[in-house]
Design a protein around this motif. Structure first.
Motif, short mmCIF file in Angstrom:
data_model
loop_
_atom_site.label_atom_id
_atom_site.label_comp_id
_atom_site.label_asym_id
_atom_site.label_seq_id
_atom_site.Cartn_x
_atom_site.Cartn_y
_atom_site.Cartn_z
N TRP A 115 -7.38 30.66 -15.43
CA TRP A 115 -7.14 29.63 -16.44
C TRP A 115 -5.88 29.95 -17.25
CZ3 TRP A 115 -6.89 30.00 -21.80
CH2 TRP A 115 -6.82 28.78 -22.48
N LYS A 116 -5.72 31.20 -17.65
CA LYS A 116 -4.54 31.59 -18.42
C LYS A 116 -3.26 31.35 -17.61
CE LYS A 116 -4.58 35.41 -20.77
NZ LYS A 116 -4.80 36.81 -21.19
N GLY A 117 -3.33 31.65 -16.31
CA GLY A 117 -2.17 31.42 -15.46
C GLY A 117 -1.83 29.95 -15.33
N ASN A 118 -2.87 29.11 -15.18
CA ASN A 118 -2.65 27.67 -15.07
C ASN A 118 -2.05 27.08 -16.35
OD1 ASN A 118 -3.60 27.47 -12.45
ND2 ASN A 118 -5.70 27.02 -13.07
N GLN A 119 -2.50 27.60 -17.48
CA GLN A 119 -2.03 27.06 -18.76
C GLN A 119 -0.81 27.80 -19.31
OE1 GLN A 119 -3.21 24.27 -19.23
NE2 GLN A 119 -4.92 24.52 -17.81
N GLN A 120 -0.37 28.82 -18.60
CA GLN A 120 0.85 29.53 -18.93
C GLN A 120 0.80 30.20 -20.31
OE1 GLN A 120 3.80 29.77 -16.71
NE2 GLN A 120 2.06 29.29 -15.41
N THR A 121 -0.25 31.01 -20.51
CA THR A 121 -0.35 31.75 -21.75
C THR A 121 -0.72 33.20 -21.46
OG1 THR A 121 -1.45 31.91 -23.90
CG2 THR A 121 -2.79 31.12 -22.06
N SER A 122 -0.22 34.09 -22.29
CA SER A 122 -0.57 35.50 -22.18
C SER A 122 -1.44 35.94 -23.36
CB SER A 122 0.70 36.36 -22.14
OG SER A 122 1.48 36.16 -23.31
N ALA A 123 -1.91 34.99 -24.16
CA ALA A 123 -2.72 35.31 -25.34
C ALA A 123 -4.03 35.96 -24.94
CB ALA A 123 -2.98 34.05 -26.15
N THR A 124 -4.55 36.78 -25.83
CA THR A 124 -5.85 37.42 -25.62
C THR A 124 -6.97 36.43 -25.87
OG1 THR A 124 -4.97 39.56 -26.32
CG2 THR A 124 -7.36 39.28 -26.41
N VAL A 125 -7.93 36.34 -24.93
CA VAL A 125 -9.07 35.43 -25.06
C VAL A 125 -10.29 36.22 -25.52
CG1 VAL A 125 -10.61 33.83 -23.86
CG2 VAL A 125 -8.16 33.89 -23.28
N SER A 126 -10.89 35.77 -26.61
CA SER A 126 -12.09 36.41 -27.17
C SER A 126 -13.18 35.37 -27.37
CB SER A 126 -11.77 37.08 -28.51
OG SER A 126 -10.71 38.00 -28.39
N LEU A 184 -5.67 29.82 -31.53
CA LEU A 184 -6.27 28.62 -30.95
C LEU A 184 -7.78 28.84 -30.85
CD1 LEU A 184 -6.16 25.89 -29.41
CD2 LEU A 184 -5.66 27.22 -27.34
N TYR A 185 -8.54 27.88 -31.36
CA TYR A 185 -10.00 27.95 -31.34
C TYR A 185 -10.52 26.82 -30.46
CZ TYR A 185 -9.15 31.01 -35.29
OH TYR A 185 -8.68 32.03 -36.10
N ILE A 186 -11.25 27.17 -29.42
CA ILE A 186 -11.66 26.19 -28.41
C ILE A 186 -13.18 26.05 -28.41
CG2 ILE A 186 -11.64 25.64 -25.95
CD1 ILE A 186 -9.12 27.36 -25.68
N ASN A 187 -13.63 24.81 -28.48
CA ASN A 187 -15.07 24.53 -28.46
C ASN A 187 -15.39 23.50 -27.37
OD1 ASN A 187 -17.74 24.78 -29.36
ND2 ASN A 187 -17.53 23.01 -30.68
N CYS A 188 -14.79 23.69 -26.18
CA CYS A 188 -15.03 22.78 -25.07
C CYS A 188 -14.91 23.58 -23.77
CB CYS A 188 -14.05 21.61 -25.08
SG CYS A 188 -12.31 22.09 -24.88
N PRO A 189 -15.46 23.07 -22.65
CA PRO A 189 -15.43 23.81 -21.38
C PRO A 189 -14.02 23.97 -20.81
CG PRO A 189 -17.08 22.06 -21.34
CD PRO A 189 -16.24 21.82 -22.55
N ALA A 190 -13.84 24.99 -19.99
CA ALA A 190 -12.55 25.21 -19.32
C ALA A 190 -12.20 24.04 -18.41
CB ALA A 190 -12.59 26.50 -18.52
N SER A 191 -13.22 23.34 -17.92
CA SER A 191 -12.98 22.18 -17.04
C SER A 191 -12.30 21.03 -17.77
CB SER A 191 -14.30 21.69 -16.44
OG SER A 191 -15.21 21.33 -17.47
N SER A 192 -12.27 21.08 -19.11
CA SER A 192 -11.60 20.03 -19.89
C SER A 192 -10.10 20.07 -19.70
CB SER A 192 -11.93 20.18 -21.38
OG SER A 192 -13.31 20.06 -21.62
N TRP A 193 -9.56 21.24 -19.33
CA TRP A 193 -8.12 21.39 -19.18
C TRP A 193 -7.72 20.92 -17.79
CZ3 TRP A 193 -5.30 23.76 -23.29
CH2 TRP A 193 -6.10 24.21 -24.34
N ILE A 194 -7.63 19.59 -17.64
CA ILE A 194 -7.38 19.04 -16.31
C ILE A 194 -5.90 19.14 -15.94
CG2 ILE A 194 -9.33 17.46 -16.49
CD1 ILE A 194 -7.31 15.22 -17.03
N GLY A 195 -5.02 19.28 -16.92
CA GLY A 195 -3.60 19.44 -16.64
C GLY A 195 -3.21 20.91 -16.58
N THR A 196 -1.94 21.18 -16.39
CA THR A 196 -1.44 22.55 -16.35
C THR A 196 -0.34 22.72 -17.38
OG1 THR A 196 0.14 21.96 -14.62
CG2 THR A 196 -2.01 22.81 -13.91
N ASN A 197 0.05 23.97 -17.60
CA ASN A 197 1.14 24.29 -18.52
C ASN A 197 0.88 23.81 -19.94
OD1 ASN A 197 2.60 25.41 -16.39
ND2 ASN A 197 3.66 23.48 -15.96
#
Length: 265
Positions: free
Chosen positions: A245-256, A207-220
């Motif tokens: 953020w990882k806990g809210n979105q329910q992912t264990s993926a490595t963030v780089s 997953l490639y993200i080009n937006c702020p963490a605040s964009s993820w207004i939902g969970t899971n």
């Protein structure tokens, strides 16, 4: 070739001018068949109305260039439609449930650059057989809730910079027994709102993200995405993509950190 008329009314008198389809702003008609280009059922000039063929026994559809809007539930439950779905670049809006449960469709799905909004569940439940890649045009601003849920596409998903909102469960695979997007997902810079369970169960690996963490207004949003092992965040937006953020979105993926936008590592 079918004919259309245009007219100017003056003092109660209308002067009609005969025009062929495709001339000026008339455009071609939308036509549906009860067999593959045999046995025409109906046609409409201009926009496709709400509920036009809801649950109808259709076999083939040709959307005309006179259409700028596809109404809500226009082809809801038309599971006899087969082959590719071609949306002309005259279309700007696709209503809620427009093609919901059209499970006979195959091939790639291209949302043209002319489209600005995709309604809730517009392409939901397109079947359990994977289609080809999904292409979202560069003018789409909003993707409704469940817009592509339970519809299985292969390849990458590129969400263009024009998109600002992705509704709840917009791309969710709630069954998560089929593969949706077995390539990469790229989220553009315009996104300001990503709803709950937006990517639930998808099969992407990166997953490639080009937006702020605040964009993820939902969970899971990333729940049940076990193939996802790497998340790359553009260097300008790394703040907030942390353990919380990882806990809210329910992912264990490595963030780089992702530094070579728009290219992917």
């Amino acid at each position: 070739m079918s004919k259309s008329y245009t007219g100017l009314t003056t003092n109660g008198v209308t002067e009609l001018t005969l025009q062929e389809e495709g001339v000026g702003n008339i455009g071609t008609q939308t036509i549906v068949w009860d067999d593959t280009f045999n046995g025409e059922i109906d046609q409409v000039q201009g926009d496709i109305p709400d509920n036009w063929k809801n649950g109808g026994a259709l076999k083939q559809l040709q959307i005309g260039s006179s259409c700028t809007g596809i109404g809500s539930r226009a082809f809801y439950g038309c599971d006899g439609l087969t082959g590719n779905l071609v949306i002309p670049n005259s279309v700007t809006t696709i209503g809620s449930y427009a093609f919901y449960y059209c499970q006979g469709l195959t091939g790639d799905l291209v949302i043209p650059d002319s489209v600005t909004s995709i309604g809730s569940s517009a392409f939901g439940y397109l079947g359990t057989t994977p289609l080809g890649p999904l292409t979202i045009g560069n003018s789409v601003a909003s993707i409704g809730s469940y817009a592509f849920a339970y519809s299985y596409f292969t390849g990458d998903l590129i969400i263009p910079d024009s998109v600002t909102t992705i509704g709840d469960s917009g791309f969710a695979d709630w069954a998560f027994s089929h593969v949706m997007f077995n390539g990469n997902i790229v989220i553009g810079s315009g996104v300001t709102s990503i709803g709950s369970s937006a990517f639930y169960g998808v099969g992407t690996t990166a997953l490639y993200i080009n937006c702020p963490a605040s964009s993820w207004i939902g969970t899971n949003a990333l729940l049940q995405t076990s193939p996802l092992t790497n998340i790359y965040v553009h260097a300008d937006y790394v703040t907030g993509y942390d353990a919380t953020w990882k806990g809210n979105q329910q992912t264990s993926a490595t963030v780089s950190t992702w530094t070579n936008y728009p290219n992917v590592p």
